[in-house]
Enzyme design. Structure first.
Site, PDB file in Angstrom:
ATOM      1  N   GLY A 221       0.836  -1.203   0.000  1.00 52.49           N
ATOM      2  CA  GLY A 221       0.000   0.000   0.000  1.00 52.49           C
ATOM      3  C   GLY A 221       0.869   1.251   0.000  1.00 52.49           C
ATOM      4  N   GLY A 223       2.490   4.500   2.135  1.00 52.85           N
ATOM      5  CA  GLY A 223       2.832   4.860   3.511  1.00 52.85           C
ATOM      6  C   GLY A 223       4.284   4.593   3.797  1.00 52.85           C
ATOM      7  N   GLU A 244      -3.210  -3.999  -5.385  1.00 50.49           N
ATOM      8  CA  GLU A 244      -4.384  -3.168  -5.679  1.00 50.49           C
ATOM      9  C   GLU A 244      -3.906  -1.870  -6.331  1.00 50.49           C
ATOM     10  OE1 GLU A 244      -7.108  -2.719  -2.448  1.00 50.49           O
ATOM     11  OE2 GLU A 244      -7.882  -0.830  -3.177  1.00 50.49           O
ATOM     12  N   LEU A 319      -4.761  -0.851  13.275  1.00 47.49           N
ATOM     13  CA  LEU A 319      -4.728   0.066  14.417  1.00 47.49           C
ATOM     14  C   LEU A 319      -4.640  -0.685  15.745  1.00 47.49           C
ATOM     15  CD1 LEU A 319      -7.597   2.433  13.167  1.00 47.49           C
ATOM     16  CD2 LEU A 319      -5.149   2.978  13.218  1.00 47.49           C
ATOM     17  N   GLY A 342      -8.234  -3.064   0.239  1.00 45.56           N
ATOM     18  CA  GLY A 342      -7.968  -4.445  -0.187  1.00 45.56           C
ATOM     19  C   GLY A 342      -7.290  -5.279   0.877  1.00 45.56           C
ATOM     20  N   LYS A 367      -0.748   7.163  20.656  1.00 42.00           N
ATOM     21  CA  LYS A 367      -0.930   8.310  21.568  1.00 42.00           C
ATOM     22  C   LYS A 367       0.308   8.508  22.452  1.00 42.00           C
ATOM     23  CE  LYS A 367      -5.052   9.158  20.072  1.00 42.00           C
ATOM     24  NZ  LYS A 367      -5.140  10.191  19.079  1.00 42.00           N
TER      25      LYS A 367
HETATM   26  N1  COA Z   1      -5.879   3.233  20.053  1.00 42.31           N
HETATM   27  C1  COA Z   1      -6.126   4.567  19.992  1.00 42.31           C
HETATM   28  N2  COA Z   1      -5.666   5.372  19.013  1.00 42.31           N
HETATM   29  C2  COA Z   1      -4.936   4.792  18.053  1.00 42.31           C
HETATM   30  C3  COA Z   1      -4.655   3.422  18.045  1.00 42.31           C
HETATM   31  C4  COA Z   1      -5.150   2.637  19.106  1.00 42.31           C
HETATM   32  N3  COA Z   1      -4.929   1.318  19.140  1.00 42.31           N
HETATM   33  N4  COA Z   1      -3.912   3.125  16.964  1.00 42.31           N
HETATM   34  C5  COA Z   1      -3.735   4.280  16.292  1.00 42.31           C
HETATM   35  N5  COA Z   1      -4.357   5.282  16.953  1.00 42.31           N
HETATM   36  C6  COA Z   1      -4.400   6.679  16.547  1.00 42.31           C
HETATM   37  C7  COA Z   1      -3.001   7.214  16.288  1.00 42.31           C
HETATM   38  O1  COA Z   1      -2.429   7.763  17.470  1.00 42.31           O
HETATM   39  C8  COA Z   1      -3.274   8.270  15.261  1.00 42.31           C
HETATM   40  O2  COA Z   1      -3.841   9.399  15.903  1.00 42.31           O
HETATM   41  P1  COA Z   1      -3.464  10.895  15.447  1.00 42.31           P
HETATM   42  O3  COA Z   1      -4.027  10.997  14.047  1.00 42.31           O
HETATM   43  O4  COA Z   1      -4.164  11.723  16.438  1.00 42.31           O
HETATM   44  O5  COA Z   1      -1.973  10.922  15.495  1.00 42.31           O
HETATM   45  C9  COA Z   1      -4.377   7.655  14.413  1.00 42.31           C
HETATM   46  O6  COA Z   1      -5.045   6.729  15.287  1.00 42.31           O
HETATM   47  C10 COA Z   1      -3.884   6.909  13.187  1.00 42.31           C
HETATM   48  O7  COA Z   1      -2.919   5.946  13.557  1.00 42.31           O
HETATM   49  P2  COA Z   1      -1.708   5.566  12.588  1.00 42.31           P
HETATM   50  O8  COA Z   1      -0.972   4.440  13.207  1.00 42.31           O
HETATM   51  O9  COA Z   1      -0.929   6.798  12.227  1.00 42.31           O
HETATM   52  O10 COA Z   1      -2.510   5.062  11.343  1.00 42.31           O
HETATM   53  P3  COA Z   1      -2.173   5.242   9.812  1.00 42.31           P
HETATM   54  O11 COA Z   1      -2.445   6.607   9.353  1.00 42.31           O
HETATM   55  O12 COA Z   1      -0.820   4.646   9.555  1.00 42.31           O
HETATM   56  O13 COA Z   1      -3.292   4.320   9.155  1.00 42.31           O
HETATM   57  C11 COA Z   1      -4.710   2.425   8.926  1.00 42.31           C
HETATM   58  C12 COA Z   1      -3.449   2.980   9.572  1.00 42.31           C
HETATM   59  C13 COA Z   1      -4.911   1.015   9.421  1.00 42.31           C
HETATM   60  C14 COA Z   1      -5.915   3.254   9.303  1.00 42.31           C
HETATM   61  C15 COA Z   1      -4.509   2.479   7.351  1.00 42.31           C
HETATM   62  O14 COA Z   1      -3.401   1.717   6.987  1.00 42.31           O
HETATM   63  C16 COA Z   1      -5.745   1.966   6.632  1.00 42.31           C
HETATM   64  O15 COA Z   1      -6.620   2.732   6.308  1.00 42.31           O
HETATM   65  N6  COA Z   1      -5.815   0.629   6.393  1.00 42.31           N
HETATM   66  C17 COA Z   1      -7.006  -0.036   5.866  1.00 42.31           C
HETATM   67  C18 COA Z   1      -7.081  -0.077   4.381  1.00 42.31           C
HETATM   68  C19 COA Z   1      -5.898  -0.726   3.717  1.00 42.31           C
HETATM   69  O16 COA Z   1      -5.228  -1.558   4.276  1.00 42.31           O
HETATM   70  N7  COA Z   1      -5.628  -0.307   2.487  1.00 42.31           N
HETATM   71  C20 COA Z   1      -4.528  -0.833   1.723  1.00 42.31           C
HETATM   72  C21 COA Z   1      -4.885  -2.145   1.090  1.00 42.31           C
HETATM   73  S1  COA Z   1      -4.752  -2.143  -0.615  1.00 42.31           S
END
Ligand code: COA
Length: 438
Positions: A221, A223, A244, A319, A342, A367
């Protein structure tokens, strides 16, 4: 050929004229990412005061700052609501959490087949028409082909910057209802502006890269972690790509010779993807390149197709992960955060692929180190994106936990071993209390 050019001229209008045909209560589907029709979107939003309850559906949008005017802003709430196929940008996420839209859970390969409404206008960017009357959906084949059966009117934003791409992603002028022309760069991602990967992202990427073997077929993906993984795979041999979304780091692996696609067992010799989203350089690479094929998302994301690749590797993020290995990637408890994309389809496909590996990556804490992302149970209300039956590896900066086929006791032990050290005692105590560990 006779009639094609006349047909084109008859259907040609301006974005404003086509947007003026939209009526209250219509359903509009906008293609995603590099196929998002920005000019139509702006023209439609300018009609906000005349329209009520127009439902707009889309998956990943480009950066909302590329729009002159955003239909998802709160002041247009009576005019436009969102059917959220995937939320990636802050504005779309906020629209869903504040009730100006609603997320539609589904796997992307099923998005067309599970779609329950008639679409009044499906609008997408496309490359200019060829001499046979065909347009390519270009860098964004993804959704339009799967939605055509439910679409009343197909509208094309014809753009010479939209590359013509091989595969199964063409539409004929006879299937088009209206079109308008633009001459603007298509939505892109500035790959040079991203922040340097953090130490944690470097460590996660390194654990994943270490487990990827020569001749694997990759899904990555966007990132920091995928960027790190790609950088660390430069010395691998004969990798392939079935993904994807094709992105810049994957093309870098082609350029350095690590990707040859030679040993792929499904579409050997070809990169297979449904869309491409990245830099201008990426778009130049895919244009008229027989080595790149785009297909509708129902094809690329079908786990059975993915599993036809030997050694398929998928790399995705989550997450929160519980001791059983259930991964919550779409919500933080009840708070909607993202869509599944995906991620399950590729994890499942890699699970079924001979020699395949599915990696789910997560920082060990969130956090500012105050919360462990590995938890005994998911937060109440969290949506399970990857079930415990499909999870393979979970990776944090402390290592990779192999969960596939393992018992809950073994999973719990392995997950605690890759949790942040500050939380390991507390997690062990909870695991014993739940009788997951004796
Ligand atoms: N509890 C509370 N807060 C949490 C948390 C948890 N377990 N895990 C993450 N967070 C918070 C982080 O602190 C961050 O907060 P902020 O925006 O205030 O800093 C926010 O949630 C995002 O966390 P982060 O780890 O930075 O996520 P990310 O931006 O790297 O995105 C996904 C991670 C999972 C949301 C992203 O990869 C996604 O959308 N995946 C699903 C779709 C996918 O996989 N697509 C590709 C396939 S083709």
């Amino acid at each position: 050929m006779f009639g094609i050019q006349e047909d084109y001229e008859n259907k040609l209008a301006t974005a404003g004229e086509i947007a003026s045909r939209v009526q209250s209560n219509d359903v509009i589907y906008l293609n995603a990412g590099s196929g998002f029709p920005i000019t139509f979107s702006d023209a439609l939003t300018r009609r906000a005061s005349e329209l009520r309850n127009v439902r707009i559906a889309h998956a990943v949008r480009p950066d909302p700052t590329m729009l002159e005017i955003d239909y998802l802003c709160p002041e247009y709430a009576d005019s436009f609501t969102l059917i959220c196929e995937y939320s990636f940008d802050r504005v779309a996420r906020e629209a869903v959490t504040s009730g100006r839209g609603s997320y539609r859970p589904h796997y992307p390969s099923q998005s067309g087949m599970s779609w329950p409404y008639e679409i009044d206008y499906l609008v997408t960017s496309a490359s200019p028409m060829d001499e046979h009357g065909y347009f390519s959906f270009g860098a964004a084949a993804c959704y339009p082909p799967d939605f055509l059966p439910q679409t009343r009117r197909l509208v094309l934003e014809v753009n010479p910057h939209q590359p013509r791409v091989y595969g199964d992603s063409f539409v004929h002028i006879s299937q088009v209802d209206a079109l308008y022309e633009v001459d603007e760069p298509i939505p892109s991602i500035d790959v040079t502006s991203g922040a340097k990967p953090t130490e944690v992202e470097e460590a996660i990427g390194a654990h994943v890269a270490e487990l990827i073997e020569d001749r694997s077929t990759l899904q990555l993906g966007i990132g920091a972690v995928p960027d790190v993984v790609a950088r660390l795979l430069r010395d691998k041999k004969d990798l392939g790509i079935h993904t994807e979304m094709l992105s810049d780091p994957l093309v870098m692996l082609v350029e350095c010779g690590a990707v040859t696609n030679r040993f792929k067992t499904f579409h050997p010799g070809r990169i297979v993807c449904t869309c491409c989203f990245g830099s201008e350089k990426l778009y130049r690479y895919i244009a008229d390149n027989p080595a790149v094929e785009t297909y509708p998302i129902s094809y690329t994301n079908n786990p059975e197709n993915i599993a036809r690749n030997y050694k398929q590797v998928s790399i995705n993020a989550t997450l929160q992960v519980d001791f059983m290995g259930q991964c919550a990637s779409e919500s933080l408890g009840t708070r909607h955060y993202s869509g599944i994309g995906g991620q399950w389809e590729f994890t499942r496909g890699a699970y079924l692929s001979p020699g395949g590996k599915g990696f789910i990556c997560v920082r060990s804490t969130a956090k500012n180190g105050t919360i462990s992302t590995i938890t005994p149970t998911l937060s109440p209300g969290a949506a399970v994106s990857i079930t415990r039956n499909d999870v393979h590896y979970v990776v944090t900066e402390y290592g990779a936990a192999l969960l596939k086929g393992r018992t809950i006791e073994e999973r719990t032990k392995s997950l605690i071993s890759i949790a942040h050290p500050d939380f390991r005692d507390e997690l062990t105590f909870e695991a014993k209390r739940l009788c997951y560990l004796t």
